[in-house]
Design an enzyme around this catalytic site. Structure first.
Site, PDB file in Angstrom:
ATOM      1  CG  ASP A  58      -5.200   6.283   2.263  1.00 38.86           C
ATOM      2  OD1 ASP A  58      -5.164   5.923   3.452  1.00 38.86           O
ATOM      3  OD2 ASP A  58      -4.395   7.098   1.769  1.00 38.86           O
ATOM      4  CB  CYS A  61      -0.969  -0.012   1.178  1.00 36.21           C
ATOM      5  SG  CYS A  61      -0.190   0.074   2.796  1.00 36.21           S
ATOM      6  NE  ARG A 102      -4.556   1.681   1.923  1.00 37.18           N
ATOM      7  CZ  ARG A 102      -4.460   2.435   0.845  1.00 37.18           C
ATOM      8  NH1 ARG A 102      -5.384   2.351  -0.097  1.00 37.18           N
ATOM      9  NH2 ARG A 102      -3.453   3.282   0.702  1.00 37.18           N
TER      10      ARG A 102
HETATM   11  P1  4NP Z   1      -1.666   2.993   3.958  1.00 36.87           P
HETATM   12  O1  4NP Z   1      -2.280   4.379   4.479  1.00 36.87           O
HETATM   13  O2  4NP Z   1      -1.164   3.258   2.560  1.00 36.87           O
HETATM   14  O3  4NP Z   1      -2.830   2.069   3.986  1.00 36.87           O
HETATM   15  O4  4NP Z   1      -0.571   2.625   4.928  1.00 36.87           O
HETATM   16  C1  4NP Z   1      -1.567   5.597   4.448  1.00 36.87           C
HETATM   17  C2  4NP Z   1      -0.589   5.835   5.372  1.00 36.87           C
HETATM   18  C3  4NP Z   1       0.083   7.047   5.367  1.00 36.87           C
HETATM   19  C4  4NP Z   1      -0.239   7.997   4.428  1.00 36.87           C
HETATM   20  C5  4NP Z   1      -1.232   7.746   3.494  1.00 36.87           C
HETATM   21  C6  4NP Z   1      -1.887   6.542   3.499  1.00 36.87           C
HETATM   22  N1  4NP Z   1       0.415   9.249   4.441  1.00 36.87           N
HETATM   23  O5  4NP Z   1       0.075  10.122   3.627  1.00 36.87           O
HETATM   24  O6  4NP Z   1       1.343   9.449   5.272  1.00 36.87           O
END
Ligand code: 4NP
Length: 159
Positions: A126, A10, A16
């Protein structure tokens, strides 16, 4: 026995994909499945961090402990090491298409939710800027996909 190696990807590797890794680790341990799992980020923002506290809390509610997991960034060598690479949304899919050294490498990449809805390329949204309800919805989606995966290795555990 040769283990299949599965990688979940992800954007940040704190919401995720570590959830998918943690859910799979839970069932791998429970049912002694011949699978190796890992997860990784597209972006470097959270390298070395444990999962997001909101993801940890929601997973614990379901008996899944992802506290020990640590974020890392996707490496080109992951195309070689892993048999299958599951992404959560379009942006990860197209990013890995650009990174893949060969067409065969990219054939390893698929949307996680295609395990549940084949060929539909549905995204796991997300939850980072979302609410508690969004984290729960993401858990349910990823858990359903992981159940399909588990059933590929041990039929009828989830019917
Ligand atoms: P992930 O969620 O991709 O599911 O781990 C996110 C975690 C951090 C960020 C965006 C999505 N961020 O912009 O820091």
């Amino acid at each position: 026995m040769k283990k299949d190696k599965l990688l979940f990807v992800c954007l940040g590797n704190i919401c995720r994909s570590p959830l998918a890794e943690g859910i799979m680790l839970h069932y791998i341990n429970k049912h002694k499945l011949p699978i190796e799992v890992d997860s990784a980020a597209i972006a470097p923002y959270h390298i070395g961090e444990h999962p997001d506290p909101r993801t940890i809390k929601n997973a614990l509610k379901h008996g899944i402990d992802i506290r020990p997991l640590v974020a890392r960034q996707f490496q080109i060598s992951d195309f070689n090491h892993f048999d299958k690479i599951y992404v959560m949304d379009n942006s990860h899919y197209y990013h890995l298409e650009k990174l893949a050294p060969t067409k065969d490498d990219f054939k390893k990449v698929d949307y996680l939710m295609n395990l549940v809805f084949p060929n539909e390329n549905r995204e796991v949204p997300d939850p980072y800027y979302g609410t508690e309800k969004d984290f729960e919805e993401v858990f349910q989606m990823i858990h359903t996909a992981c159940q399909k995966l588990v059933n590929q290795y041990a039929e009828n555990i989830f019917v």
